[in-house]
Design a protein around this motif. Structure first.
Motif, PDB file in Angstrom:
ATOM      1  N   LEU A 120       0.822  -1.241  -0.136  1.00  0.00           N
ATOM      2  CA  LEU A 120      -0.072   0.163   0.142  1.00  0.00           C
ATOM      3  C   LEU A 120       0.814   1.213   0.196  1.00  0.00           C
ATOM      4  O   LEU A 120       1.747   1.342   1.022  1.00  0.00           O
ATOM      5  N   VAL A 121       0.777   2.116  -1.166  1.00  0.00           N
ATOM      6  CA  VAL A 121       1.730   3.350  -1.236  1.00  0.00           C
ATOM      7  C   VAL A 121       0.772   4.249  -0.512  1.00  0.00           C
ATOM      8  O   VAL A 121       1.652   5.049   0.349  1.00  0.00           O
ATOM      9  N   HIS A 122      -0.224   4.588  -0.722  1.00  0.00           N
ATOM     10  CA  HIS A 122      -0.938   5.719   0.161  1.00  0.00           C
ATOM     11  C   HIS A 122      -2.379   5.199   0.457  1.00  0.00           C
ATOM     12  O   HIS A 122      -3.295   4.696  -0.518  1.00  0.00           O
ATOM     13  N   GLY A 123      -2.643   5.417   1.623  1.00  0.00           N
ATOM     14  CA  GLY A 123      -4.175   5.449   2.198  1.00  0.00           C
ATOM     15  C   GLY A 123      -4.407   6.708   2.956  1.00  0.00           C
ATOM     16  O   GLY A 123      -3.696   6.821   4.023  1.00  0.00           O
ATOM     17  N   GLN A 124      -5.151   7.710   2.351  1.00  0.00           N
ATOM     18  CA  GLN A 124      -5.404   9.019   2.874  1.00  0.00           C
ATOM     19  C   GLN A 124      -6.047   8.659   4.090  1.00  0.00           C
ATOM     20  O   GLN A 124      -7.105   8.097   4.367  1.00  0.00           O
ATOM     21  N   TYR A 125      -5.582   9.380   5.067  1.00  0.00           N
ATOM     22  CA  TYR A 125      -5.834   8.951   6.390  1.00  0.00           C
ATOM     23  C   TYR A 125      -7.090   9.549   7.221  1.00  0.00           C
ATOM     24  O   TYR A 125      -7.485   9.239   8.350  1.00  0.00           O
TER      25      TYR A 125
END
Length: 418
Positions: free
Chosen positions: A62-67
């Motif tokens: 997972l590169v980016h999981g907008q928090y």
């Protein structure tokens, strides 16, 4: 044909191809001892295997999981790990990308938590280049010039810069606290003051440590008047000064801690931390951002904490820092143009002054440039550019420190010859 902005100037002529530990290699495979560490960022050295492995593993999952949309495990693990090293009770975190963003977030939080508008900073401080952060920055007019009006409500007070003031450290502290109280009487009422922002060691302002007694005086006034003490640990944190946090020797309790730079060994990540009683007073919607708490950066930060702990890098910073200081003092003893050697841990600097005591930026620049030619990468700082700073990675060893001192001695000799 597109090119970089002409305003971006390199401090050294190096075109970096790869890095390993304390070294950078150019495209011809010439090796340079890197005592800039990306301005204090590559705390575990260039491409530490454990940090690289953690980032590579995370990139594949997972590169980016907008928090504020979804949560991801690296962010939760990092928050838990930071709770082990943050000051007691400073246990609520908000993540962004850069030091400037974290400073902006801390200023916003301080104003919302206190219901007050003013912030006090100190002469020589550097808190960033974005509009609010630049308004808090006084390390040099280049950060503030041509963009006014700046954010209102910022009050500048003297910093206890003993060498510049020509005072003992005790007298400089007494002077700075006295002048701060005068600001309360003449410029910003304590009841209008939301926070004091301070670096435990001035960074761009010249690598000047804040004496413990000064930080203690700020804590006492914050408690008395009800404003917040904000410690900007962007450059001083994560072992840089020979303790995990730069403010630790003073024993003061911060209300907000700002961290970035060495947090993730080169991956963009920053954070502010505060007690629940402060963080919960942030207004809804005031904290967020697209890239804050990026999964790959968080994985790198966890690995960075592992390396710092497992390899004893905080102790190494203290030991190697003392070794480096002794070497720098020996060089200064042979060259009167170096008027002061100062700093903490692996955050050390040499200040160049003319015989009349005025700043000698020209000689400092010649020494820094000569060092680059000799294979040692350094940076200048200070309002007059007359301070040459050394910020090696925390993994630096004794042999590398001794080599750096030898190269520095040769470079100062070259810069002062004739």
């Amino acid at each position: 044909m597109a090119e970089l902005s002409p305003i971006l100037k390199q401090a050294t002529p190096v075109l970096a191809a790869w890095g390993e530990g304390a070294y950078i290699f150019d495209e011809d495979d010439r090796r340079y001892l890197d005592f800039t560490a990306g301005i204090g960022v590559t705390s575990t050295g260039h491409c530490h295997p454990r940090v690289v492995a953690a980032a590579q593993e995370q990139v594949a999952t997972l590169v980016h999981g907008q928090y504020t949309t979804v949560m991801h495990r690296p962010l939760l693990r990092l928050t838990e790990r930071l709770g082990e090293v943050l000051p007691q009770g400073v246990d609520r975190l908000f993540y962004v990308n850069s030091g400037s963003e974290a400073v902006e977030a801390a200023l916003r939080l301080a104003r919302q938590a206190t219901g007050r508008q003013n912030a006090i900073v100190f002469q020589g401080s550097f808190h960033g280049r974005t509009m609010g952060a630049a308004s808090l920055t006084t390390s040099g007019v280049k950060i503030r010039a041509g963009i006014g009006p700046l954010v209102p409500g910022v009050v500048v007070a003297p910093f206890p810069y003993a060498y510049r003031l020509g005072m003992s450290e005790d007298d400089a502290v007494a002077h700075a606290l006295r002048e701060l109280d005068y600001q309360f009487a003449t410029v910003t009422s304590p009841q209008d003051t939301a926070a004091v922002f301070i670096e435990p060691v001035l960074g761009e302002g010249g690598y000047v440590p804040a004496p413990d007694a000064f930080l203690q005086g700020l804590r006492e006034r914050a408690d008395r008047h009800g404003f917040l003490l904000v410690l900007d640990e962007v450059q001083t944190g994560f072992g840089r000064t020979g303790t995990f946090w730069g403010h630790e020797p003073s024993g003061v309790r911060p209300d907000i801690v700002i961290t970035a730079k060495g947090l993730a060994s080169g991956f963009p990540l920053s954070a502010i931390a505060a007690p629940e009683s402060v963080m919960s007073k942030a207004w809804p919607g005031s904290q967020g951002g697209t890239y804050g708490g990026n999964a790959v950066s968080c994985a790198a930060a966890i690995a960075t904490l592992d390396v710092i702990q497992d390899e004893g890098l905080v102790d190494n910073s203290a030991r190697m820092g003392e070794r480096l200081r002794q070497g720098l003092e020996k060089v200064a003893g042979a060259h009167p143009v170096i008027g002061d050697v100062r700093g903490r841990g692996l955050m050390l600097a040499s200040e160049f002054t003319a015989p009349d005591g005025s700043p000698d930026g020209a000689t400092a620049l010649r020494a820094q440039q000569a060092a680059a030619r000799n294979g040692l990468l350094l940076l200048t700082c200070g309002p007059a550019g007359n301070v040459v700073r050394m910020i090696p990675p925390l993994v630096v060893n004794g042999e590398q420190v001794d080599t750096a001192v030898s190269l520095w001695a040769a470079s100062v000799e070259e810069a002062t010859r004739g």
